[in-house]
Design a protein around this motif. Sequence first.
Motif, PDB file in Angstrom:
ATOM      1  N   UNK A 180       0.816  -1.213   0.000  1.00 17.55           N
ATOM      2  CA  UNK A 180       0.000   0.000   0.000  1.00 17.55           C
ATOM      3  C   UNK A 180       0.850   1.264   0.000  1.00 17.55           C
ATOM      4  N   UNK A 181       2.079   1.185   0.454  1.00 16.27           N
ATOM      5  CA  UNK A 181       2.938   2.372   0.439  1.00 16.27           C
ATOM      6  C   UNK A 181       3.344   2.748  -0.986  1.00 16.27           C
ATOM      7  N   UNK A 182       3.260   1.764  -1.888  1.00 18.88           N
ATOM      8  CA  UNK A 182       3.622   2.003  -3.283  1.00 18.88           C
ATOM      9  C   UNK A 182       2.415   1.899  -4.210  1.00 18.88           C
ATOM     10  N   UNK A 183       1.221   1.687  -3.658  1.00 20.33           N
ATOM     11  CA  UNK A 183       0.008   1.490  -4.473  1.00 20.33           C
ATOM     12  C   UNK A 183       0.234   0.416  -5.529  1.00 20.33           C
ATOM     13  N   UNK A 184       0.892  -0.638  -5.126  1.00 22.98           N
ATOM     14  CA  UNK A 184       1.283  -1.688  -6.061  1.00 22.98           C
ATOM     15  C   UNK A 184       0.760  -3.040  -5.623  1.00 22.98           C
ATOM     16  N   UNK A 185       0.283  -3.808  -6.596  1.00 25.71           N
ATOM     17  CA  UNK A 185      -0.146  -5.179  -6.356  1.00 25.71           C
ATOM     18  C   UNK A 185       0.737  -6.101  -7.180  1.00 25.71           C
ATOM     19  N   UNK A 186       1.033  -7.252  -6.620  1.00 22.34           N
ATOM     20  CA  UNK A 186       1.899  -8.223  -7.274  1.00 22.34           C
ATOM     21  C   UNK A 186       1.150  -9.531  -7.479  1.00 22.34           C
ATOM     22  N   UNK A 187       1.573 -10.273  -8.480  1.00 17.97           N
ATOM     23  CA  UNK A 187       1.072 -11.620  -8.683  1.00 17.97           C
ATOM     24  C   UNK A 187       2.275 -12.527  -8.913  1.00 17.97           C
ATOM     25  N   UNK A 188       2.599 -13.304  -7.904  1.00 18.01           N
ATOM     26  CA  UNK A 188       3.677 -14.277  -8.030  1.00 18.01           C
ATOM     27  C   UNK A 188       3.088 -15.551  -8.615  1.00 18.01           C
ATOM     28  N   UNK A 189       3.616 -15.962  -9.743  1.00 21.14           N
ATOM     29  CA  UNK A 189       3.087 -17.128 -10.442  1.00 21.14           C
ATOM     30  C   UNK A 189       4.162 -18.205 -10.501  1.00 21.14           C
ATOM     31  N   UNK A 190       3.891 -19.319  -9.842  1.00 19.67           N
ATOM     32  CA  UNK A 190       4.821 -20.450  -9.812  1.00 19.67           C
ATOM     33  C   UNK A 190       4.202 -21.661 -10.503  1.00 19.67           C
ATOM     34  N   UNK A 191       5.040 -22.613 -10.826  1.00 21.34           N
ATOM     35  CA  UNK A 191       4.578 -23.858 -11.473  1.00 21.34           C
ATOM     36  C   UNK A 191       3.673 -23.556 -12.653  1.00 21.34           C
ATOM     37  N   UNK A 192       4.106 -22.666 -13.489  1.00 22.78           N
ATOM     38  CA  UNK A 192       3.281 -22.217 -14.607  1.00 22.78           C
ATOM     39  C   UNK A 192       3.017 -23.336 -15.593  1.00 22.78           C
TER      40      UNK A 192
END
Length: 113
Positions: free
Chosen positions: A71-83
Amino acid sequence: QVQLVESGGGLVQPGGSLRLSCTASKFTYAMSWYRQAPGKERESVASITSVSGSTNYANSVKGRFTISRDNTKNTVYLQMNSLKPEDTGVYYCKAVLDARNYWGQGTQVTVSS
């Protein structure tokens, strides 16, 4: 108005990993990731709220993908493994503010050997 900028897509082999990022121009309540494969409708992948950090995942990605936010960077991440090859598609970030939906431009993820 909210502007969303996504990054992190690319080509990866099956079993590999990628991390997508989406930065919003301002703080929003809920942020989500969607994806759209060729010839298919856009589908929800994962979502996260801002205050409690509550998350939801599509059944097809549970245990493999992790959504998080800073929230300090207004950023959301999506870590995708075992694609898997079926994860291939354009991934879009969505933010909700004042009952309006805002979408990013999309980032291509291709899973192929």
